[in-house]
Design a protein around this motif. Structure first.
Motif, short mmCIF file in Angstrom:
data_model
loop_
_atom_site.label_atom_id
_atom_site.label_comp_id
_atom_site.label_asym_id
_atom_site.label_seq_id
_atom_site.Cartn_x
_atom_site.Cartn_y
_atom_site.Cartn_z
N VAL A 24 0.85 -1.19 0.00
CA VAL A 24 0.00 0.00 0.00
C VAL A 24 0.89 1.24 0.00
O VAL A 24 2.01 1.23 0.52
CB VAL A 24 -0.94 0.02 1.23
N ASP A 25 0.36 2.32 -0.58
CA ASP A 25 1.14 3.55 -0.65
C ASP A 25 1.03 4.32 0.67
O ASP A 25 0.23 3.99 1.55
CB ASP A 25 0.68 4.42 -1.82
N SER A 26 1.83 5.36 0.79
CA SER A 26 1.89 6.11 2.05
C SER A 26 0.57 6.80 2.36
O SER A 26 0.17 6.94 3.52
CB SER A 26 3.02 7.13 1.99
N GLY A 27 -0.14 7.25 1.32
CA GLY A 27 -1.43 7.90 1.55
C GLY A 27 -2.45 6.95 2.16
O GLY A 27 -3.18 7.31 3.09
N THR A 28 -2.52 5.74 1.61
CA THR A 28 -3.45 4.74 2.16
C THR A 28 -3.07 4.37 3.58
O THR A 28 -3.92 4.20 4.46
CB THR A 28 -3.46 3.48 1.28
N HIS A 34 -5.41 7.19 10.38
CA HIS A 34 -6.48 8.13 10.70
C HIS A 34 -7.73 7.37 11.17
O HIS A 34 -8.33 7.70 12.21
CB HIS A 34 -6.78 8.96 9.45
N ALA A 35 -8.13 6.37 10.41
CA ALA A 35 -9.31 5.59 10.79
C ALA A 35 -9.10 4.89 12.13
O ALA A 35 -10.02 4.80 12.95
CB ALA A 35 -9.61 4.56 9.70
N ALA A 36 -7.88 4.39 12.36
CA ALA A 36 -7.59 3.72 13.63
C ALA A 36 -7.70 4.70 14.79
O ALA A 36 -8.19 4.35 15.88
CB ALA A 36 -6.19 3.10 13.59
N ALA A 37 -7.25 5.94 14.57
CA ALA A 37 -7.35 6.95 15.63
C ALA A 37 -8.81 7.18 16.02
O ALA A 37 -9.16 7.24 17.21
CB ALA A 37 -6.71 8.26 15.17
N ILE A 38 -9.67 7.29 15.01
CA ILE A 38 -11.10 7.50 15.29
C ILE A 38 -11.69 6.29 16.01
O ILE A 38 -12.45 6.41 16.98
CB ILE A 38 -11.86 7.77 13.97
N THR A 58 0.71 12.70 8.02
CA THR A 58 1.04 12.94 6.61
C THR A 58 -0.18 13.36 5.81
O THR A 58 -0.04 13.90 4.72
CB THR A 58 1.63 11.68 5.97
N VAL A 59 -1.38 13.12 6.32
CA VAL A 59 -2.60 13.61 5.66
C VAL A 59 -3.31 14.60 6.57
O VAL A 59 -4.52 14.73 6.55
CB VAL A 59 -3.54 12.46 5.28
N ALA A 60 -2.54 15.29 7.40
CA ALA A 60 -3.14 16.23 8.34
C ALA A 60 -3.97 17.26 7.59
O ALA A 60 -3.56 17.81 6.58
CB ALA A 60 -2.07 16.91 9.16
#
Length: 691
Positions: A24-28, A34-38, A58-60
């Motif tokens: 998987v790429d860095s964005g994914t 992010h989803a894990a944080a939520i 990195t996707v802040a």
């Protein structure tokens, strides 16, 4: 990218798969963090949520800023939360929502209400965040004592969450409706909402802050020990998940219900340290007020802290601190609250007026007014204040009238040939007031201290017969011997003090074979005495987890007829449905008796607890055959007496005793129990109410 997830467990499983993959790429990968944080935030684990959010930087962007703001808010870091909100300005309505919640945490309720109301209007098309804003505004309106509006907001939020499939958030709104009921003075209603919230999906292991609210309800009901147990659990869980904002509140609650000054001081100081770090000045003042109530080493500090409590809305805390200092000027400030505000604050105001009174009549009038507020946790101090004014030279009849709050003539007329013993604790000692043949006497039992009696009472739970007999003889000498010539040979009505609740009176040699009725209050006994009893329409109920229960109730059903409910059928609704019109309800089920607050005693049925406050219709006679299942139903209109055990009793012995009890019931409940106990040898059961 979404800023909430409906299924945290599934989200974490997906994120784990992404993060362990090399394809998987860095964005994914960042989106997975992010989803894990939520998801971790939804599960209540803020430490893991913060860690995952840092990996997602990195996707802040606006969405992640909102997540970080919420995490820091739950953690009690309001400054950090506001910094993240400043980076989320593009989502203005959502930002207003979280800014309003920050203001609520800081105790600034009017500006919080303004922000959240604007957020509600701006989020009409954003249903998840609209529910968040309504939930927050409901809590703020509760603090502003706009209870009806608060309940409407919370009900609307619960409905929105339900339609979105967010079951646990909907349950949180139900729980918050319980908080509103509690603030409005409806403790039974609050506990019902709290129970409903758990039933519909609230996981207290993930949201232990809910336990703090339940503990507050228990403390308001006078159940300090149970509240402390719940708060200790909450503190442990909140500490493990990094939720320091509510952890501080848990420590403050523990300080309020601690059983010793040392424990109260330690808990108050822990709470104060956290509130100071969280920059919550109102809560800090509340914690400091508890600390100063214990130490009172610096009265000037007490004055300053009380003033800060008032400024931030902690009026009861300020009142308690001013009462502890006790100077006339501070007592007058507390006195001013006696006619407005919640029951506890008004009761403290009347207590202050009693302490300012310059005559016995003024003291008693103020204490009576304070007792009428219904504030359970202040009632003991009000009664004791009145008693202290009466004992020096007061007549026994006047003292009895003060303690019982009923006319002596009504008691004498109802007693007939029986004798009443009213036990009272004062200044660490015991007194007894007897009413026999129209005469009221005061008996000084202070050679036996209350704490000695408490130790002896617990000794009756020992398994060794020799120990039980020895303890019973000592209690008999302390409690009954000093009044023996007054009550000899008569049936007894006993109104016990707090230290004597749960005492199996039949174990005392002077009470063996004697009809003894134990009443929670004189007024309750008078009310119960007006109720008849019969064996009409008997109901036999078996609860879960008792080996002999089904066999016991089946045998009684064969002997006496009526309605049979087996352990598999004994739901709360089923049992409640058969109470109306029942002459006798016999329940073989575990339970817990709370003598200091009988309405919160309960029986364990197959689908949950049946609380005393659930019994809107009560049978005339209740028999509870499982050990320590005493539910003080004589307090309910329509019930005459209740037979139950207050100490551990073997199941087989209980079956034999209750079977014999029914055979003697034509002589009355108390006499029937005494005869059954003589025949069976068991002494653990008592007759509560009017036997």
């Amino acid at each position: 990218m979404s800023d909430w997830v409906s299924d945290p467990d599934a989200t974490l499983q997906w994120a784990a798969g992404v993060l362990t993959s090399h394809r998987v790429d860095s964005g994914t990968r960042a989106r997975a963090w992010h989803a894990a944080a939520i998801a971790h935030m939804e599960r209540g684990d803020l430490a893991l949520a913060r860690r995952a959010a840092r990996h997602a930087r990195t996707v802040a962007g606006p969405e992640l800023s909102l997540v970080l703001a919420w995490i820091e808010l739950d953690a009690g870091n309001t400054r950090a939360s506001l910094r993240h909100l400043n980076a989320a300005q593009p989502h203005l309505a959502r930002t207003r929502c979280l800014r309003g919640l920050n203001l609520c945490v800081a105790g600034r309720y009017e500006p919080a209400h303004h922000e959240l109301s604007l957020a509600v209007e701006g989020l009409r098309a954003d249903r998840h965040w609209l529910a968040n804003a309504l939930n927050g505004r409901g809590v703020v309106r509760m603090h502003l004592r706009r209870f009806a509006a608060a309940d409407r907001d919370l009900a609307a939020a619960a409905q929105l969450y339900t339609t979105l499939g967010e079951r646990e958030r909907a349950a949180t709104c139900v729980h918050n409706r319980g908080c509103v009921a509690l603030q409005a003075g409806d403790v039974p209603g609050a506990l019902r909402f709290f129970d409903e919230a758990v039933t519909v999906g609230l996981q207290t292991s993930a949201r232990p802050e809910a336990l703090i609210d339940r503990a507050h309800a228990l403390l308001t009901a006078g159940l300090a020990l149970e509240a402390a147990e719940v708060l200790a659990t909450a503190a442990n869980q909140l500490g493990d998940t990094g939720r320091s904002m509510r952890l501080a509140e848990a420590w403050l609650g523990l300080a309020r219900c601690a059983r010793s000054p040392e424990l109260a001081l330690d808990a108050a100081r822990r709470a104060a340290a956290l509130f100071r770090a969280q920059r919550r000045p109102g809560w800090l003042a509340a914690a400091q007020s508890v600390e100063l109530c214990v130490t009172l080493s610096t009265p000037p500090d007490a004055r300053r802290v009380a003033g800060r409590c008032v400024r931030h809305g902690f009026l009861a805390e300020a009142a308690e601190l001013r009462l502890a200092v006790g100077t006339p000027d501070l007592l007058r400030l507390v006195e001013a609250h006696r006619r407005s505000g919640p029951p506890r604050l008004r009761a403290l105001g009347w207590l202050a007026r009693a302490r300012l009174a310059d005559c016995r009549r003024g003291v008693l009038a103020a204490c009576r007014a304070g007792l009428r507020t219904g504030a359970v946790d202040v009632a003991g101090e009000l009664v004791d204040t009145g008693l202290a004014a009466l004992l020096p030279g007061g007549s026994p009849a006047v003292i009895f009238r003060w303690l019982a709050q009923v006319a002596v003539e009504d008691v004498v007329r109802t007693l007939g040939d029986a004798a009443m013993l009213y036990y009272v604790e004062h200044d660490g000692g015991l007194f007894a007031v007897s009413v026999v043949d129209g005469r009221v006497r005061l008996h000084d039992l202070t050679t036996c201290r209350a704490h000695d009696v408490e130790a002896l009472r617990f000794g009756l739970g020992a398994r060794a017969d020799g120990v039980v007999e020895r303890v019973a003889r000592r209690l008999d000498r302390a409690l009954v011997e000093p009044v023996r010539e007054v009550v000899e040979g008569r049936p007894l009505v006993v109104v016990p003090s707090a230290v004597l609740h749960g005492l199996p009176w039949a174990a005392l040699p002077s009470c063996a074979g004697r009809a003894v009725s134990v009443a929670p209050s004189v007024a309750g006994w008078l009310r119960a005495s007006r109720v008849g009893w019969s064996m009409d329409n008997p109901v036999w109920v078996a609860g879960p987890g008792l080996r002999h229960a089904d066999r016991e109730v089946a045998a009684l059903h064969r002997r006496w007829g009526g309605t049979l409910i087996t352990s598999r059928e004994s739901t709360v609704d089923r049992v409640r449905s058969v109470l109306d019109g029942a002459g006798v309800v016999h329940i073989a089920a575990h339970g817990r008796y709370r003598p200091e607050a009988p309405l919160y005693s309960y029986l364990e049925l197959v689908d949950g607890p049946l609380y005393g406050h659930d019994l809107d219709v009560a049978p005339r006679l209740i028999v509870l055959s499982a050990c320590e299942a005493a539910l003080s139903t004589p307090l309910f209109p329509g019930t005459r007496a209740m037979i139950a055990s207050t100490v551990p009793v073997a199941d087989a012995a209980a079956v034999e005793l209750v079977s014999a009890f029914y055979e003697h019931l034509q002589h009355g409940p108390a006499e029937a129990l005494a005869r059954a106990q003589v025949g069976c040898g068991d002494r653990g059961f008592v007759c509560m109410g009017a036997g």
